[in-house]
Design a protein around this motif. Structure first.
Motif, PDB file in Angstrom:
ATOM      1  N   GLU B 147      53.002  30.101 -18.813  1.00 37.07           N
ATOM      2  CA  GLU B 147      53.700  30.914 -19.598  1.00 37.07           C
ATOM      3  C   GLU B 147      52.765  31.545 -20.775  1.00 37.07           C
ATOM      4  OE1 GLU B 147      56.512  31.711 -18.902  1.00 37.07           O
ATOM      5  OE2 GLU B 147      57.167  32.710 -20.637  1.00 37.07           O
ATOM      6  N   ARG B 150      51.679  34.825 -19.273  1.00 34.27           N
ATOM      7  CA  ARG B 150      52.668  35.834 -19.317  1.00 34.27           C
ATOM      8  C   ARG B 150      53.048  36.360 -20.485  1.00 34.27           C
ATOM      9  NH1 ARG B 150      54.291  32.065 -14.897  1.00 34.27           N
ATOM     10  NH2 ARG B 150      55.288  30.742 -16.478  1.00 34.27           N
ATOM     11  N   ARG B 154      53.120  40.353 -22.036  1.00 38.29           N
ATOM     12  CA  ARG B 154      54.227  40.815 -22.774  1.00 38.29           C
ATOM     13  C   ARG B 154      53.778  41.418 -24.157  1.00 38.29           C
ATOM     14  NH1 ARG B 154      56.921  36.072 -20.907  1.00 38.29           N
ATOM     15  NH2 ARG B 154      58.259  36.544 -19.147  1.00 38.29           N
ATOM     16  N   GLU B 160      59.190  42.880 -18.247  1.00 34.29           N
ATOM     17  CA  GLU B 160      59.396  42.032 -17.223  1.00 34.29           C
ATOM     18  C   GLU B 160      58.879  42.622 -15.560  1.00 34.29           C
ATOM     19  OE1 GLU B 160      60.328  38.575 -17.959  1.00 34.29           O
ATOM     20  OE2 GLU B 160      59.422  39.784 -19.331  1.00 34.29           O
ATOM     21  N   ILE B 163      55.231  43.158 -15.280  1.00 38.27           N
ATOM     22  CA  ILE B 163      54.452  41.629 -14.801  1.00 38.27           C
ATOM     23  C   ILE B 163      54.759  41.430 -13.232  1.00 38.27           C
ATOM     24  CG2 ILE B 163      54.437  39.363 -15.551  1.00 38.27           C
ATOM     25  CD1 ILE B 163      55.288  39.892 -18.309  1.00 38.27           C
TER      26      ILE B 163
ATOM     27  N   LEU C  14      60.386  35.320 -14.906  1.00 41.62           N
ATOM     28  CA  LEU C  14      60.697  36.813 -15.365  1.00 41.62           C
ATOM     29  C   LEU C  14      62.387  37.019 -15.479  1.00 41.62           C
ATOM     30  CD1 LEU C  14      58.318  38.648 -13.402  1.00 41.62           C
ATOM     31  CD2 LEU C  14      58.017  37.592 -15.443  1.00 41.62           C
ATOM     32  N   ILE C 183      54.718  33.969 -11.419  1.00 36.62           N
ATOM     33  CA  ILE C 183      56.031  34.270 -11.968  1.00 36.62           C
ATOM     34  C   ILE C 183      56.741  32.741 -12.166  1.00 36.62           C
ATOM     35  CG2 ILE C 183      56.241  36.507 -11.243  1.00 36.62           C
ATOM     36  CD1 ILE C 183      58.033  35.733  -9.114  1.00 36.62           C
TER      37      ILE C 183
END
Lengths: 196, 196, 196, 196, 196, 196
Positions: B147, B150, B154, B160, B163, C14, C183
């Motif tokens: 996480e 990710r 962001r 989203e 990504i 996501l 993801i």
């Protein structure tokens, strides 16, 4: 879209100022002038080392012996080793500079790219493939080199002196690759478009 | 010295014969004609897949969606991901083809080479660097993506959907890289000299 | 002790909301209904991709061709490749879903676990072992695949088309593994207990 | 299709014959009887070691102390470490046996599989995640463990004795994993279907 | 220049206080006295484990069986395995302690250093080299050990029991190496100068 | 037992015969005489290179500049880098020769061994630890060195010239390590017992 060019403009990441060329010792000025003439520009590695004449001389001494002096290996073969080692270590400077040299010396505009990208995809004479396999293994798993690896070179036709030269050229670029990446040395942009 | 050129002449190492283009379904012939016009030649990957129309269609379907359709990522950014992933996997075909695309789309003849050789040496906007770091990590240590990775995307401004697109483009080239190297697919030689 | 169950409840990490199934195009609703019937539930990967019909279609197109259509490889063999690749990449989703498929298709409740844990510990026919060795090598050291590896497949009895299919199935899961981990896609819990 | 089952039938790959259980010392016979009762069968590791009573006793001595005796770590936590270490080392025997133990002790049939497949995909309390991160790092890069890693355990609430126990359980499975794979020890098939 | 000595003075990084030796059970006090006499000091690993008598006994039980009891392997060969495994894992404690043991048992003051630095540089009888290759492979890629590796040991003259002992000694040091590095256990300084 | 000593007696694995010292140029004879006097013997690396005077001079030129000339780094610090790099590359020759130099220059008989075995176990001033971390990272993942790594050196008190010297010494041993292992160069036995 007006993107910023992707290549940094610095010589290296270190704030070590080389003197103006006119301040260097006469023999070094002459050496640089020969570079200008033969290559068309002064390679940045020499500009970077010129902050300290003794270090510059030591570098030139070893470079000239390994890459330009007599050897059972052709100059092209030594440049091929340079590129394969530099690709394994992902050294930007050396892949650019020696990829260009391979293009120039081979007259094969694709060979430099093949060696940068994955030398195993190239169609090479058996001896050259053995030479590059040895250089690659020395680079990525030096502790695993064994007599059987030297035997493969002998079987591919290399004599003792040629093995010394393969080993020392591959070793040299394991040094220069790390020096260049450690200080973020940038190659001259003119290399990129040459001999395509 | 008359060296043999270093690049093999085969399409792939497999003896699977694609039919003459004139035997393909009309829509595929038309697609190939568009390639001829826009790229100047038919990319070998399409020639290779054309031995089996259904597989060719599946490949084209996914390729077009990911690389050419609407996305929060520009086409150049998607090609940059392609090159960084292909370099990590050392796929010769994809580094050649997508390196050319980066040179063309960026108008920066050096950027393609930087991404092939070591994307970390490039001077990139922060968001693009984050995007490439994510794609690179997905490629070399996919089991370690977390996480926190990710979150970095962001924070660099990606939403989203962006990504998803970074992840799916990077994933796609992890597929095509392996397919190309597994069957020794060779790129068209014309890629090499284009947009230098 | 009332522990929280260990498996996260999300579909992916996501925040991309798939529409209600009733809002999808008729053919996709029908495809999902077939999944319900044949598998007993809708695989989460399809639910996740359904936020974008074109991407869903591209995924289904490639999946169906590779895993369900005619091939010299049996469906079980393709699922075995899926598990070995997914284990090498440590993709949770794909190990769960395709481990279940191996259990189901083989009628050997242990085989799926063996391939998840270490395929080298399994007692396999020589051809299947060669197939999995190739898929594993493609996954972990794609740049080192050589003609000698393809030769091993031929000697184990695989023809050119079968090698294409081994390569393309292994490549496909190198894509899906990375997409799923990038993801954080979660598998349906029902996979776990099925066909034990 | 009548496939051969995938799991080899041998106890280990070595031709070392354990004696009949009735020939073992009385205390060992009793220990084995307790296993029969509590586990439902005699774990193959004990059968394998029983070729040499002294080695069997040494193994049991260490196993009982680490896994069954008093500890700040629960039995489940010790089994979780066992699975994560065994997954990193890809030991088939230990993933099977201790994956089952995690399913049984946790009452969470999915947790064992998560830890086998990729513990990073599990939703775990922070302290357990820190414990497993430490065990994983000890396994894959033991030379890189540093005071900062121990500090993370302390911050997650583990005292000095708990750190000793995390370290010694993770270390123990780095031993047993290698022993099991080095001699190709096979787990009892009954583990597979238990507690699903 | 008055440099601080480079070796930390602690026993381990954990604040677990071993009791005074006089408080230990009589048999353990006696065992420690034998160490004093035979080695010249009490190895720190025993001092560290003495915070908990049961753990100390379990460790001694396994150590004595593997390293000191009857085996087809000589004590020197078992110590050679210990050093090669400890070098691969870069465990400071075990390289120091067992490097000394190799020097002492071999009467070859260089052998211990060779095995610490790179066992492949040593000139060894073929059987010992095979033994160390197996131990090294078990350590660095345990999941790749195969029947072909055991076959090499058999061809080098090792019987089934000897293979068990090679495997169990190599496994044991994969445990102790990780325990020692995980808690930063320091070796007694007297090891360094002994048998040079 | 009359074991064969473990260290091979050759100078290198290549059949390249150095001339008698009396045949070398006068300045090189003098340089060798200084070695005899200061070190007590002629290091084998110099004997090996003496088969070719120009190569010998290039090696000496670079060695003297880096290891013996003025630098913000002490001679001991440069030798510490040499050992850490050589340990990472597992070069037998350089670990022996420079391990001895560290013992001699530090007056700390344990420090050389610590750096050979695992420099992270040593108790070092913060600046020296930062220096060795940089040299280690340059050695094992040269492509990942970034501005943040140079920043750590600056924060630890190193100026631009010192960073150049750390980088160039670490790079040099990445060359000599590979040369020595590639040709199986053996160190003088006298190094082993010196300064224990």
């Amino acid at each position: 879209m007006s993107r910023t060019p992707s290549q940094p403009k610095h010589l290296t990441a270190l704030r070590l100022r080389p003197p103006p060329r006119a301040k260097l010792a006469a023999d070094l000025q002459k050496y640089f002038a020969v570079c200008d003439e033969k290559i068309g520009f002064l390679p940045n590695v020499l500009a970077a080392y010129s902050f300290h004449e003794k270090k510059l001389r030591a570098f030139i001494g070893m470079y000239n012996d390994l890459m330009l002096d007599d050897s059972p290996l052709s100059k092209l073969e030594r440049e091929m080793i340079a590129v394969v080692v530099s690709s394994a270590n992902r050294c930007y400077y050396c892949q650019v500079a020696h990829g260009q040299a391979v293009r120039e010396l081979s007259g094969d505009p694709v060979l430099g790219e093949l060696l940068v990208m994955n030398y195993r995809a190239a169609k090479l004479p058996r001896a050259q493939r053995a030479m590059l396999d040895f250089a690659h293994k020395m680079t990525v798993t030096p502790d695993a080199i064994a007599e059987s690896d030297r035997r493969k070179l002998r079987r591919a036709g290399f004599n003792e002196r040629a093995i010394w030269d393969i080993a020392s050229v591959a070793s040299f670029f394991n040094m220069t690759n790390r020096m260049a990446t450690a200080i973020d040395m940038m190659p001259n942009e003119k290399y990129h478009s040459a001999h395509r």
